[in-house]
Design a protein around this motif. Structure first.
Motif, PDB file in Angstrom:
ATOM      1  N   GLY A   1      30.863 -31.981  17.431  1.00  0.00           N
ATOM      2  CA  GLY A   1      31.267 -30.766  16.719  1.00  0.00           C
ATOM      3  C   GLY A   1      32.038 -31.055  15.439  1.00  0.00           C
ATOM      4  O   GLY A   1      33.188 -30.626  15.297  1.00  0.00           O
TER       5      GLY A   1
ATOM      6  N   LEU B   1      27.220 -22.597  13.072  1.00  0.00           N
ATOM      7  CA  LEU B   1      27.237 -21.752  14.269  1.00  0.00           C
ATOM      8  C   LEU B   1      28.046 -20.484  14.060  1.00  0.00           C
ATOM      9  O   LEU B   1      28.442 -19.841  15.025  1.00  0.00           O
ATOM     10  CB  LEU B   1      27.834 -22.520  15.463  1.00  0.00           C
ATOM     11  N   GLY B   2      28.290 -20.116  12.802  1.00  0.00           N
ATOM     12  CA  GLY B   2      29.180 -18.986  12.537  1.00  0.00           C
ATOM     13  C   GLY B   2      28.730 -17.689  13.152  1.00  0.00           C
ATOM     14  O   GLY B   2      29.536 -16.852  13.516  1.00  0.00           O
TER      15      GLY B   2
ATOM     16  N   LEU C   1      29.808 -27.201  12.837  1.00  0.00           N
ATOM     17  CA  LEU C   1      30.315 -25.936  13.369  1.00  0.00           C
ATOM     18  C   LEU C   1      30.126 -24.791  12.382  1.00  0.00           C
ATOM     19  O   LEU C   1      30.027 -23.629  12.795  1.00  0.00           O
ATOM     20  CB  LEU C   1      31.792 -26.079  13.740  1.00  0.00           C
ATOM     21  N   GLN C   2      30.075 -25.093  11.086  1.00  0.00           N
ATOM     22  CA  GLN C   2      29.826 -24.037  10.109  1.00  0.00           C
ATOM     23  C   GLN C   2      28.446 -23.425  10.298  1.00  0.00           C
ATOM     24  O   GLN C   2      28.225 -22.275   9.936  1.00  0.00           O
ATOM     25  CB  GLN C   2      29.954 -24.601   8.691  1.00  0.00           C
TER      26      GLN C   2
ATOM     27  N   ALA D   1      35.504 -26.894  22.654  1.00  0.00           N
ATOM     28  CA  ALA D   1      36.451 -25.809  22.369  1.00  0.00           C
ATOM     29  C   ALA D   1      35.734 -24.583  21.825  1.00  0.00           C
ATOM     30  O   ALA D   1      36.150 -23.445  22.076  1.00  0.00           O
ATOM     31  CB  ALA D   1      37.504 -26.299  21.365  1.00  0.00           C
ATOM     32  N   ARG D   2      34.652 -24.772  21.072  1.00  0.00           N
ATOM     33  CA  ARG D   2      33.894 -23.646  20.516  1.00  0.00           C
ATOM     34  C   ARG D   2      33.024 -22.965  21.572  1.00  0.00           C
ATOM     35  O   ARG D   2      32.699 -21.778  21.460  1.00  0.00           O
ATOM     36  CB  ARG D   2      33.022 -24.156  19.363  1.00  0.00           C
ATOM     37  N   ALA D   3      32.651 -23.689  22.618  1.00  0.00           N
ATOM     38  CA  ALA D   3      31.676 -23.190  23.589  1.00  0.00           C
ATOM     39  C   ALA D   3      32.294 -22.179  24.546  1.00  0.00           C
ATOM     40  O   ALA D   3      33.480 -22.230  24.877  1.00  0.00           O
ATOM     41  CB  ALA D   3      31.086 -24.356  24.377  1.00  0.00           C
TER      42      ALA D   3
ATOM     43  N   VAL E   1      27.588 -20.177  23.024  1.00  0.00           N
ATOM     44  CA  VAL E   1      27.442 -21.616  22.818  1.00  0.00           C
ATOM     45  C   VAL E   1      27.657 -22.323  24.153  1.00  0.00           C
ATOM     46  O   VAL E   1      28.630 -22.042  24.866  1.00  0.00           O
ATOM     47  CB  VAL E   1      28.447 -22.143  21.769  1.00  0.00           C
TER      48      VAL E   1
ATOM     49  N   ALA F   1      35.454 -30.858  19.765  1.00  0.00           N
ATOM     50  CA  ALA F   1      35.531 -29.566  19.077  1.00  0.00           C
ATOM     51  C   ALA F   1      34.425 -28.621  19.540  1.00  0.00           C
ATOM     52  O   ALA F   1      34.625 -27.404  19.607  1.00  0.00           O
ATOM     53  CB  ALA F   1      35.444 -29.782  17.566  1.00  0.00           C
ATOM     54  N   MET F   2      33.257 -29.140  19.875  1.00  0.00           N
ATOM     55  CA  MET F   2      32.168 -28.290  20.354  1.00  0.00           C
ATOM     56  C   MET F   2      32.498 -27.683  21.706  1.00  0.00           C
ATOM     57  O   MET F   2      32.123 -26.538  21.998  1.00  0.00           O
ATOM     58  CB  MET F   2      30.870 -29.096  20.443  1.00  0.00           C
TER      59      MET F   2
END
Length: 406
Positions: free
Chosen positions: A349, A357-358, A354-355, A376-378, A363, A373-374
């Motif tokens: 990530g 996946l805005g 990550l930009q 945390a985004r998921a 996710v 980081a991915m």
């Protein structure tokens, strides 16, 4: 476990180990004397783990969260967890109605639909109004979470004129103050047909909305036009926030609109033909599965993508290595996704990735690093090696749906 327990007294323990010496203080650390050392000091000691456990609850999205304000005493006294009490807002006698006609792709609220409902909620809360969703059958729980107060189902028509006739009947019965639609391919067509049928004013492509004024671009987008609200309005995507407050309770209408008598259809719209996910444009794909540095078995990766009926994607590192075509690159220097779901296999990530996946709604991350980081985004994360997850996923799909996958 109690959050408060008796605390040891280090000073008493030290004094109990003191032994006589020749002018210098000496301590016998092997001694286990009785007395003040073994007795607690009487002071209470906090237990952070027990306190955290009592503050732990489940949020609306299913994730664990801590509630710190004003609930410690209630929880310590054995009060019910806030997660067990679902608060819903009831709008029983509204002064006016605001109708929302969402797209509802595949019978669900998408991101743009929720944004239109958020705009309608803003207008309704400025007075004493109620938001009415008019559309195909959809889960009422999701409608309530998006801020809906009433729901009017529509018949499943292939003739667009028949749908407009039914919408006009609902508008005549409810006399709404405003009718909001998304500025999408379907929503824009319905809005213009309604304006032509009813003669009501229409404002399209609204980018900022308030209780008394709207703003939309004009002059090829180089200028802005501000004006009053009109009865019919369409909202541009990603301009208004979705409703994030408490869920609303969907109550029945006092008088449901009568179904109009429809004339024979002059035209019919055929069923939508699904595009081949393996060859469709990455920016238009609703379901994307991407490979990152953590994927080494690309034969298993392609089998997983086919089993999921998804569109393949990749990180920049994978494309630079030549393992995937450059057209599959996701990120700031690749393709910005607008997918419903994105599965990241072995992707840490990076910010540039990550930009991309805005605008992705859901996710799923598969990674060995819990702190990536991915992850945390998921919304859902599997902490495991992608090489072990891919064949296991294919086996589950084959057992559930056969060799053709999901």
């Amino acid at each position: 476990m109690s959050a408060l327990r008796l605390r040891r007294d280090p000073r008493a323990e030290r004094a109990a180990r003191l032994v006589p010496g020749n002018g210098r203080l000496r301590y016998d650390m092997s001694a286990t004397p009785e007395g003040p050392m073994t007795s607690p000091s009487g002071r209470l000691r906090r237990d952070p783990r027990a306190e955290r456990q009592r503050l732990l609850t489940t949020g609306r999205d299913g994730r664990a969260r801590l509630v710190r304000s004003g609930l410690v005493g209630q929880m310590a006294a054995g009060a019910a967890s806030p997660a067990s009490v679902v608060k819903k807002i009831r709008v029983e006698q509204p002064e006016f109605f605001i109708i929302v006609v969402p797209d509802l792709p595949e019978g669900r609220l998408d991101r743009t639909d929720r944004q239109v409902l958020g705009a309608a909620r803003k207008l309704a809360d400025a007075g004493s109004g109620a938001v009415v969703v008019v559309g195909a059958t959809v889960d009422e729980a999701s409608l309530g979470q998006a801020g809906t107060d009433r729901f009017v189902p529509l018949s499943d028509h292939s003739d667009p004129e028949a749908r407009i006739t039914e919408l006009v009947a609902v508008m005549n019965a409810l006399s709404p103050r405003y009718v909001l639609l998304p500025e999408s391919e379907e929503g824009a067509d319905i809005a213009r047909r309604l304006a032509a049928r009813t003669g009501l004013g229409l404002t399209v492509g609204i980018e900022a909305l308030g209780p008394k004024q709207v703003i939309r671009p004009c002059g090829a987008g180089r200028q802005e036009w501000a004006g009053d609200l009109t009865p019919l309005m369409t909202l541009a995507p990603d301009r208004v926030s979705a409703w994030e407050g408490d869920a609303h309770e969907i109550l029945p209408l006092e008088t449901m609109p009568e179904k109009p008598v429809l004339a024979p259809a002059r035209m019919t719209v055929g069923a939508l033909q699904s595009a081949d996910p393996a060859t469709m444009n990455l920016g238009d794909a609703p379901f994307v599965v991407s490979a990152g540095r953590g994927v080494t078995d690309f034969t298993a990766f392609r089998s997983t993508v086919r089993a999921l009926h998804a569109t393949p994607g990749a990180s920049r590192v994978v494309c630079d290595n030549g393992d995937m075509p450059r057209a599959t690159q996701v990120g700031a220097s690749g393709t910005i996704l607008d997918a419903l779901c994105y599965v990241a296999l072995g992707i840490a990530g990076a910010p540039q990735h990550l930009q991309g996946l805005g605008r992705v709604e859901h996710v799923v991350a598969v990674n060995t690093d819990l702190h990536a980081a991915m992850v945390a985004r998921a919304g859902l994360a599997i902490i495991a090696d992608a090489q072990a997850v891919m064949p296991a996923l294919c086996a589950v799909l084959a057992a559930e749906y056969g060799e053709q996958g999901a």
